[in-house]
Design a protein around this motif. Sequence first.
Motif, PDB file in Angstrom:
ATOM      1  N   LEU A 163      -2.481  17.245  -2.130  1.00 43.87           N
ATOM      2  CA  LEU A 163      -2.827  15.842  -2.395  1.00 43.87           C
ATOM      3  C   LEU A 163      -1.581  14.976  -2.478  1.00 43.87           C
ATOM      4  N   SER A 164      -0.563  15.476  -3.154  1.00 43.94           N
ATOM      5  CA  SER A 164       0.687  14.732  -3.253  1.00 43.94           C
ATOM      6  C   SER A 164       1.304  14.509  -1.876  1.00 43.94           C
ATOM      7  N   ALA A 165       1.366  15.560  -1.077  1.00 39.12           N
ATOM      8  CA  ALA A 165       1.934  15.435   0.271  1.00 39.12           C
ATOM      9  C   ALA A 165       1.130  14.460   1.124  1.00 39.12           C
ATOM     10  N   CYS A 166      -0.181  14.509   1.001  1.00 40.67           N
ATOM     11  CA  CYS A 166      -1.039  13.605   1.781  1.00 40.67           C
ATOM     12  C   CYS A 166      -0.838  12.147   1.373  1.00 40.67           C
ATOM     13  N   LEU A 167      -0.722  11.885   0.074  1.00 40.41           N
ATOM     14  CA  LEU A 167      -0.506  10.513  -0.401  1.00 40.41           C
ATOM     15  C   LEU A 167       0.860   9.986   0.048  1.00 40.41           C
ATOM     16  N   LEU A 168       1.883  10.827  -0.038  1.00 39.57           N
ATOM     17  CA  LEU A 168       3.210  10.412   0.424  1.00 39.57           C
ATOM     18  C   LEU A 168       3.192  10.123   1.930  1.00 39.57           C
ATOM     19  N   ALA A 169       2.553  11.009   2.688  1.00 41.04           N
ATOM     20  CA  ALA A 169       2.467  10.815   4.136  1.00 41.04           C
ATOM     21  C   ALA A 169       1.670   9.564   4.488  1.00 41.04           C
ATOM     22  N   ALA A 170       0.583   9.322   3.771  1.00 41.23           N
ATOM     23  CA  ALA A 170      -0.228   8.132   4.041  1.00 41.23           C
ATOM     24  C   ALA A 170       0.585   6.861   3.805  1.00 41.23           C
ATOM     25  N   GLY A 171       1.412   6.863   2.768  1.00 43.49           N
ATOM     26  CA  GLY A 171       2.268   5.708   2.506  1.00 43.49           C
ATOM     27  C   GLY A 171       3.262   5.474   3.624  1.00 43.49           C
ATOM     28  N   VAL A 172       3.883   6.535   4.092  1.00 39.49           N
ATOM     29  CA  VAL A 172       4.858   6.415   5.179  1.00 39.49           C
ATOM     30  C   VAL A 172       4.166   6.016   6.481  1.00 39.49           C
ATOM     31  N   LEU A 173       3.011   6.606   6.746  1.00 38.13           N
ATOM     32  CA  LEU A 173       2.283   6.268   7.973  1.00 38.13           C
ATOM     33  C   LEU A 173       1.892   4.791   7.999  1.00 38.13           C
ATOM     34  N   ARG A 174       1.588   4.240   6.819  1.00 41.09           N
ATOM     35  CA  ARG A 174       1.254   2.810   6.752  1.00 41.09           C
ATOM     36  C   ARG A 174       2.439   1.975   7.206  1.00 41.09           C
ATOM     37  N   HIS A 175       3.638   2.390   6.817  1.00 42.27           N
ATOM     38  CA  HIS A 175       4.826   1.651   7.240  1.00 42.27           C
ATOM     39  C   HIS A 175       5.093   1.855   8.735  1.00 42.27           C
ATOM     40  N   TYR A 176       4.871   3.073   9.244  1.00 38.57           N
ATOM     41  CA  TYR A 176       5.024   3.302  10.676  1.00 38.57           C
ATOM     42  C   TYR A 176       4.059   2.433  11.477  1.00 38.57           C
ATOM     43  N   TYR A 177       2.860   2.242  10.967  1.00 38.92           N
ATOM     44  CA  TYR A 177       1.904   1.366  11.633  1.00 38.92           C
ATOM     45  C   TYR A 177       2.457  -0.063  11.699  1.00 38.92           C
ATOM     46  N   ASP A 178       3.066  -0.520  10.612  1.00 38.93           N
ATOM     47  CA  ASP A 178       3.665  -1.849  10.586  1.00 38.93           C
ATOM     48  C   ASP A 178       4.799  -1.947  11.608  1.00 38.93           C
ATOM     49  N   SER A 201       0.830  -1.203   0.000  1.00 38.18           N
ATOM     50  CA  SER A 201       0.000   0.000   0.000  1.00 38.18           C
ATOM     51  C   SER A 201       0.866   1.257   0.000  1.00 38.18           C
ATOM     52  N   MET A 202       2.007   1.215   0.681  1.00 38.12           N
ATOM     53  CA  MET A 202       2.921   2.352   0.683  1.00 38.12           C
ATOM     54  C   MET A 202       3.421   2.613  -0.730  1.00 38.12           C
ATOM     55  N   MET A 203       3.809   1.570  -1.424  1.00 39.19           N
ATOM     56  CA  MET A 203       4.339   1.727  -2.780  1.00 39.19           C
ATOM     57  C   MET A 203       3.256   2.234  -3.732  1.00 39.19           C
ATOM     58  N   LEU A 204       2.035   1.737  -3.569  1.00 37.62           N
ATOM     59  CA  LEU A 204       0.937   2.180  -4.431  1.00 37.62           C
ATOM     60  C   LEU A 204       0.575   3.637  -4.149  1.00 37.62           C
ATOM     61  N   LEU A 205       0.562   4.023  -2.883  1.00 38.25           N
ATOM     62  CA  LEU A 205       0.280   5.415  -2.533  1.00 38.25           C
ATOM     63  C   LEU A 205       1.372   6.347  -3.059  1.00 38.25           C
ATOM     64  N   TRP A 206       2.622   5.913  -2.988  1.00 38.73           N
ATOM     65  CA  TRP A 206       3.713   6.732  -3.509  1.00 38.73           C
ATOM     66  C   TRP A 206       3.627   6.853  -5.028  1.00 38.73           C
ATOM     67  N   ALA A 207       3.242   5.775  -5.696  1.00 37.53           N
ATOM     68  CA  ALA A 207       3.074   5.840  -7.149  1.00 37.53           C
ATOM     69  C   ALA A 207       1.974   6.834  -7.500  1.00 37.53           C
ATOM     70  N   ALA A 208       0.884   6.780  -6.751  1.00 35.66           N
ATOM     71  CA  ALA A 208      -0.216   7.718  -6.990  1.00 35.66           C
ATOM     72  C   ALA A 208       0.198   9.147  -6.665  1.00 35.66           C
ATOM     73  N   ALA A 209       1.049   9.347  -5.668  1.00 37.33           N
ATOM     74  CA  ALA A 209       1.498  10.691  -5.280  1.00 37.33           C
ATOM     75  C   ALA A 209       2.309  11.358  -6.381  1.00 37.33           C
ATOM     76  N   GLY A 210       2.933  10.555  -7.218  1.00 40.06           N
ATOM     77  CA  GLY A 210       3.708  11.125  -8.321  1.00 40.06           C
ATOM     78  C   GLY A 210       2.862  11.889  -9.318  1.00 40.06           C
ATOM     79  N   VAL A 211       1.584  11.529  -9.429  1.00 32.51           N
ATOM     80  CA  VAL A 211       0.704  12.194 -10.399  1.00 32.51           C
ATOM     81  C   VAL A 211       0.462  13.654 -10.020  1.00 32.51           C
ATOM     82  N   PRO A 212      -0.110  13.953  -8.849  1.00 32.52           N
ATOM     83  CA  PRO A 212      -0.324  15.370  -8.541  1.00 32.52           C
ATOM     84  C   PRO A 212       0.978  16.156  -8.390  1.00 32.52           C
ATOM     85  N   LEU A 213       2.036  15.482  -7.910  1.00 35.73           N
ATOM     86  CA  LEU A 213       3.320  16.160  -7.798  1.00 35.73           C
ATOM     87  C   LEU A 213       3.865  16.522  -9.178  1.00 35.73           C
ATOM     88  N   GLY A 214       3.752  15.586 -10.115  1.00 30.97           N
ATOM     89  CA  GLY A 214       4.187  15.857 -11.488  1.00 30.97           C
ATOM     90  C   GLY A 214       3.382  16.971 -12.130  1.00 30.97           C
TER      91      GLY A 214
END
Length: 165
Positions: free
Chosen positions: A114-129, A19-32
């Motif tokens: 949106l990009s910042a939120c998606l990146l943060a959500a990906g990292v937070l998922r890993h912190y939860y793990d 999920s972290m990798m998918l969220l980061w991939a999605a974050a690239g869209v609004p950032l780009g």
Amino acid sequence: MPQIIVNYRRHDTEGLQPSMMLLWAAAGVPLGVYNIVEEQNIALRIQPQILSFLSLVTWAQCFYYGRKRSIIACIAAVVPLLGLLGGIEVALIFALRAAKDRDLEWPLILMAVLSACLLAAGVLRHYYDIYVHRTVRGISFIFVGIDAAGDLFSLVSCLDEGSIY
């Protein structure tokens, strides 16, 4: 790249959150979209596409090693996602350029947030793990260091061109 190499050498992605990798991939869209419409330097325009591509490769590794899918199934999952994310980005670039021509700033601000939120959500998922398992699993520390350095260099490049003054 270091994470992809570590996964390949281990033939395992345990602890790495798909999920972290998918969220980061999605974050690239609004950032780009933001970087292209705001006419940032070329490095900042290309970086989100590289982020999305490498994140999807890592996501595919999670399917291949973690869920024991075939290479064909992984490619069949990643290629349509690449096309979808690319299509969305192109459409948003045209839409947000039109909005910018009309002096509307909130759509670009929305892309940055949106990009910042998606990146943060990906990292937070890993912190939860990390919290659940009480240890860091699956993440290459070289990857983390390069990611942090990339953030720093992105900020420095903005200072250089005067875009955050």
